[in-house]
Design a protein around this motif. Structure first.
Motif, PDB file in Angstrom:
ATOM      1  N   LYS A   1       0.822  -1.206   0.000  1.00 30.46           N
ATOM      2  CA  LYS A   1       0.000   0.000   0.000  1.00 30.46           C
ATOM      3  C   LYS A   1       0.860   1.262   0.000  1.00 30.46           C
ATOM      4  O   LYS A   1       1.846   1.364   0.749  1.00 30.46           O
ATOM      5  CB  LYS A   1      -0.899  -0.010   1.247  1.00 30.46           C
ATOM      6  CG  LYS A   1      -1.777   1.218   1.416  1.00 30.46           C
ATOM      7  CD  LYS A   1      -2.615   1.057   2.686  1.00 30.46           C
ATOM      8  CE  LYS A   1      -3.297   2.345   3.072  1.00 30.46           C
ATOM      9  NZ  LYS A   1      -4.021   2.213   4.345  1.00 30.46           N
ATOM     10  N   TYR A   2       0.479   2.217  -0.853  1.00 26.58           N
ATOM     11  CA  TYR A   2       1.092   3.543  -0.883  1.00 26.58           C
ATOM     12  C   TYR A   2      -0.030   4.557  -0.663  1.00 26.58           C
ATOM     13  O   TYR A   2      -0.935   4.678  -1.489  1.00 26.58           O
ATOM     14  CB  TYR A   2       1.784   3.804  -2.220  1.00 26.58           C
ATOM     15  CG  TYR A   2       3.110   3.079  -2.363  1.00 26.58           C
ATOM     16  CD1 TYR A   2       4.313   3.772  -2.321  1.00 26.58           C
ATOM     17  CD2 TYR A   2       3.161   1.694  -2.525  1.00 26.58           C
ATOM     18  CE1 TYR A   2       5.528   3.118  -2.448  1.00 26.58           C
ATOM     19  CE2 TYR A   2       4.362   1.021  -2.642  1.00 26.58           C
ATOM     20  CZ  TYR A   2       5.543   1.739  -2.601  1.00 26.58           C
ATOM     21  OH  TYR A   2       6.749   1.079  -2.717  1.00 26.58           O
ATOM     22  N   LYS A   3       0.038   5.248   0.468  1.00 26.28           N
ATOM     23  CA  LYS A   3      -1.009   6.203   0.806  1.00 26.28           C
ATOM     24  C   LYS A   3      -0.594   7.613   0.358  1.00 26.28           C
ATOM     25  O   LYS A   3       0.387   8.165   0.856  1.00 26.28           O
ATOM     26  CB  LYS A   3      -1.273   6.187   2.313  1.00 26.28           C
ATOM     27  CG  LYS A   3      -2.399   7.106   2.761  1.00 26.28           C
ATOM     28  CD  LYS A   3      -2.555   7.003   4.280  1.00 26.28           C
ATOM     29  CE  LYS A   3      -3.551   8.021   4.814  1.00 26.28           C
ATOM     30  NZ  LYS A   3      -3.614   7.959   6.293  1.00 26.28           N
ATOM     31  N   VAL A   4      -1.349   8.166  -0.585  1.00 21.08           N
ATOM     32  CA  VAL A   4      -1.078   9.491  -1.137  1.00 21.08           C
ATOM     33  C   VAL A   4      -2.082  10.479  -0.549  1.00 21.08           C
ATOM     34  O   VAL A   4      -3.272  10.171  -0.438  1.00 21.08           O
ATOM     35  CB  VAL A   4      -1.189   9.470  -2.681  1.00 21.08           C
ATOM     36  CG1 VAL A   4      -1.047  10.883  -3.248  1.00 21.08           C
ATOM     37  CG2 VAL A   4      -0.156   8.527  -3.287  1.00 21.08           C
ATOM     38  N   GLU A   5      -1.590  11.671  -0.168  1.00 12.75           N
ATOM     39  CA  GLU A   5      -2.509  12.702   0.313  1.00 12.75           C
ATOM     40  C   GLU A   5      -2.475  13.910  -0.614  1.00 12.75           C
ATOM     41  O   GLU A   5      -1.398  14.393  -0.984  1.00 12.75           O
ATOM     42  CB  GLU A   5      -2.145  13.161   1.718  1.00 12.75           C
ATOM     43  CG  GLU A   5      -3.119  14.226   2.243  1.00 12.75           C
ATOM     44  CD  GLU A   5      -2.768  14.762   3.609  1.00 12.75           C
ATOM     45  OE1 GLU A   5      -3.384  14.314   4.587  1.00 12.75           O
ATOM     46  OE2 GLU A   5      -1.876  15.630   3.698  1.00 12.75           O
ATOM     47  N   VAL A   6      -3.659  14.369  -1.018  1.00  7.29           N
ATOM     48  CA  VAL A   6      -3.790  15.633  -1.748  1.00  7.29           C
ATOM     49  C   VAL A   6      -4.371  16.659  -0.786  1.00  7.29           C
ATOM     50  O   VAL A   6      -5.467  16.468  -0.253  1.00  7.29           O
ATOM     51  CB  VAL A   6      -4.653  15.481  -3.028  1.00  7.29           C
ATOM     52  CG1 VAL A   6      -5.991  14.799  -2.731  1.00  7.29           C
ATOM     53  CG2 VAL A   6      -4.897  16.847  -3.675  1.00  7.29           C
ATOM     54  N   ALA A   7      -3.603  17.717  -0.528  1.00  3.44           N
ATOM     55  CA  ALA A   7      -4.047  18.775   0.372  1.00  3.44           C
ATOM     56  C   ALA A   7      -4.074  20.083  -0.408  1.00  3.44           C
ATOM     57  O   ALA A   7      -3.057  20.488  -0.977  1.00  3.44           O
ATOM     58  CB  ALA A   7      -3.104  18.884   1.567  1.00  3.44           C
ATOM     59  N   ILE A   8      -5.241  20.725  -0.467  1.00  9.91           N
ATOM     60  CA  ILE A   8      -5.383  21.963  -1.231  1.00  9.91           C
ATOM     61  C   ILE A   8      -5.731  23.101  -0.275  1.00  9.91           C
ATOM     62  O   ILE A   8      -6.735  23.042   0.439  1.00  9.91           O
ATOM     63  CB  ILE A   8      -6.469  21.837  -2.325  1.00  9.91           C
ATOM     64  CG1 ILE A   8      -6.247  20.566  -3.159  1.00  9.91           C
ATOM     65  CG2 ILE A   8      -6.436  23.067  -3.239  1.00  9.91           C
ATOM     66  CD1 ILE A   8      -7.321  20.311  -4.204  1.00  9.91           C
ATOM     67  N   LEU A   9      -4.887  24.125  -0.261  1.00  7.92           N
ATOM     68  CA  LEU A   9      -5.106  25.291   0.590  1.00  7.92           C
ATOM     69  C   LEU A   9      -4.962  26.553  -0.258  1.00  7.92           C
ATOM     70  O   LEU A   9      -3.901  26.802  -0.848  1.00  7.92           O
ATOM     71  CB  LEU A   9      -4.093  25.310   1.743  1.00  7.92           C
ATOM     72  CG  LEU A   9      -4.145  26.534   2.664  1.00  7.92           C
ATOM     73  CD1 LEU A   9      -5.491  26.632   3.375  1.00  7.92           C
ATOM     74  CD2 LEU A   9      -3.006  26.490   3.687  1.00  7.92           C
ATOM     75  N   LYS A  10      -6.040  27.303  -0.368  1.00 10.32           N
ATOM     76  CA  LYS A  10      -6.057  28.531  -1.169  1.00 10.32           C
ATOM     77  C   LYS A  10      -5.533  28.274  -2.590  1.00 10.32           C
ATOM     78  O   LYS A  10      -4.661  28.990  -3.094  1.00 10.32           O
ATOM     79  CB  LYS A  10      -5.237  29.622  -0.476  1.00 10.32           C
ATOM     80  CG  LYS A  10      -5.822  30.062   0.859  1.00 10.32           C
ATOM     81  CD  LYS A  10      -4.972  31.123   1.528  1.00 10.32           C
ATOM     82  CE  LYS A  10      -5.564  31.517   2.877  1.00 10.32           C
ATOM     83  NZ  LYS A  10      -4.722  32.485   3.611  1.00 10.32           N
ATOM     84  N   ASP A  11      -6.039  27.179  -3.175  1.00 12.25           N
ATOM     85  CA  ASP A  11      -5.755  26.776  -4.561  1.00 12.25           C
ATOM     86  C   ASP A  11      -4.337  26.242  -4.774  1.00 12.25           C
ATOM     87  O   ASP A  11      -3.949  25.954  -5.907  1.00 12.25           O
ATOM     88  CB  ASP A  11      -6.019  27.927  -5.551  1.00 12.25           C
ATOM     89  CG  ASP A  11      -7.464  28.400  -5.492  1.00 12.25           C
ATOM     90  OD1 ASP A  11      -8.362  27.538  -5.474  1.00 12.25           O
ATOM     91  OD2 ASP A  11      -7.689  29.624  -5.432  1.00 12.25           O
TER      92      ASP A  11
END
Length: 364
Positions: free
Chosen positions: A127-137
Motif C-alpha cells: 500500500k502507498y497512501k497518497v494525500e492531496v491537500a489543497i489550501l487557497k488553490d
C-alpha cells in the motif's frame, strides 16, 4: 498544531537541514535513510510524509496535469495498491472526493505510461497512501511513509476514557528541563503515557522501536537502510541509565493499565506506579519535576472535585519549592485553585481541546 518548534528541534538533532516550519508541519531535506531514521526517532510528530510536489490548481484539468507531471514512477512500483486521501480549504476545488479521484487517475495514468501497461493496474502489492491537500488553490501532494500515526508506539494495549496521545505526552516532557538524573512524577497517570514517554526519553530509546512502518515495504528503500536505522537506535539507547519515575492515580484500574502498558514497552521495572490521591503525594527528592494532565472538569458534576484536586496539588507542592511543576488543563481557573500564578503558560491542543500548559519553575 503548537508543537512545530519541538518537532523542528528533533529534526535538527537528527542532523537534517533546510528546515522550514509552517502551521502544523515541518519541512526538511533528507536522504533515503532519513525516511527510516525520522520514523523511528521523532517523538512529537504525527507522520513523516514524502513531499512529491506543489503547484497551483484552479480546475480539475490543472489538478490532473499537475499531478501527472510528478515522478510517481520513481517511488511507486507497478503493482502498488494506491490509496488517496484528501482535504481542501478555501479553494476553488472544494469537492474532496472528486479531487481524490482525479489524483488517483493521474497517478495511474503516469504509471501506465512509465511501465508500458495497457490495461488497468493490478494493485495487489504493498500500500502507498497518497494525500492531496489543497489550501487557497495551492496543491500539496505527499506519500505517507509512516502508515499508522507515529503516536501509535505499540505499547498501549490498555487505555482509559480520554487517553493522551503519546506524541503530546512526549511533548509535555520535552517542554520541561527534566534530565534523567532528577525525579519525575505524574500524579494523574491514567494509562501511564506521560511516565512511559519520560522513561523512553530518559534512556534515549527510539519511540518507534516497537512498531512497523509502511515504508519498510517500499521497493526504493533497501532493507539495509532500515537495518542500519534499527542498529543505530539500539546503539544509542542507554539501557543502564537509572530512572526515578513515579506515576500515581486515584483509580486502581488506571494503575493496573499503566503497569501493563509499561511492561509492554519493556519498562516495567523502571517506573513505579501507585494508587494514591494527590493530597497524599510526598516526593522523597528535594529537586524534581512534576508533569500532569489532570481532569478538566468538563463533565457535569465534576467541577467541584476537579477544583479540589487542583487545590490539593497546590498545597502539596508549596512544600517543595525546588520542584518544577507542569500542568496541562483546559480549566480556565486552574491558577486560582492551585494558589499561584504560573511562571509561564503555553497554548497546546489536546485533540481539539484548547488547553494551557501551566509551567511553574522550581527555585534554584
Amino acid at each position: 498544531m503548537g508543537l512545530e518548534s519541538i518537532v523542528k528541534d528533533e529534526v535538527k538533532s537528527l542532523g537534517y537541514s533546510q528546515i522550514q516550519t509552517d502551521n502544523g508541519k515541518v519541512q526538511f531535506e533528507a536522504d533515503l535513510s532519513g525516511i527510516a531514521r525520522t520514523n523511528l526517532w521523532l517523538r512529537t510528530a504525527d507522520r513523516v510524509k514524502l513531499l512529491m510536489g506543489e503547484f497551483d490548481a484552479f480546475s480539475f484539468e490543472d489538478l490532473f496535469e499537475g499531478t501527472k507531471a510528478l515522478p510517481w514512477d520513481q517511488w511507486i512500483p507497478r503493482d502498488a495498491f494506491i490509496h488517496v486521501v484528501g482535504k481542501s480549504h478555501k479553494s476553488k476545488l472544494y469537492s474532496v472526493p472528486d479531487c481524490q479521484s482525479i489524483v488517483k487517475k493521474a497517478i495511474v495514468s503516469k504509471l501506465q505510461e512509465s511501465y508500458g501497461i495497457r490495461g488497468r493496474l493490478e494493485e495487489d502489492g504493498d500500500k502507498y497512501k497518497v494525500e492531496v491537500a489543497i489550501l487557497k488553490d495551492k496543491v500539496t501532494l505527499t506519500i505517507d511513509s509512516s502508515g499508522t500515526g507515529l503516536h501509535k508506539r505499540g505499547y498501549r494495549a490498555h487505555q482509559g476514557d480520554a487517553p493522551l496521545k503519546e506524541t503530546l505526552a512526549a511533548a509535555l516532557v520535552k517542554l520541561t528541563n527534566w534530565t534523567p538524573e532528577h525525579a519525575f512524577v505524574d500524579p494523574f497517570t491514567g494509562s501511564g503515557t506521560i511516565a512511559i514517554e519520560a522513561a523512553l526519553i530518559g534512556q534515549n530509546i527510539a519511540p518507534g522501536f516497537n512498531r512497523e512502518f509502511d515504508s519498510e515495504n517500499w521497493d526504493l528503500l533497501p532493507r539495509s537502510v532500515w537495518d542500519q536505522a534499527w542498529e543505530e537506535a539500539e546503539d544509542l539507547a542507554n539501557y543502564d541509565q537509572p530512572l526515578n519515575i513515579l506515576g500515581s492515580d486515584i483509580d486502581h484500574r488506571a494503575i493496573e493499565m499503566a503497569k501493563a502498558n509499561a511492561i509492554e514497552a519493556g519498562l516495567g521495572d523502571l517506573i513505579d506506579f501507585k494508587q494514591m490521591q494527590v493530597r497524599d503525594l510526598r516526593p522523597s527528592d528535594e529537586i524534581g519535576y512534576l508533569v500532569g494532565n489532570p481532569p478538566y472538569g468538563e463533565r457535569i458534576g465534576d467541577k467541584n472535585v476537579v477544583e479540589q484536586t487542583y487545590r490539593d496539588l497546590g498545597k502539596v507542592m508549596k512544600d517543595y519549592p525546588k520542584w518544577s511543576v507542569y500542568i496541562m488543563t483546559a480549566y480556565p481557573y486552574f491558577e486560582k485553585c492551585y494558589g499561584a500564578k504560573a511562571t509561564k503558560k503555553r497554548k497546546l491542543f489536546n485533540g481539539f481541546i484548547k488547553t494551557d500548559y501551566h509551567q511553574y519553575f522550581g527555585k534554584k
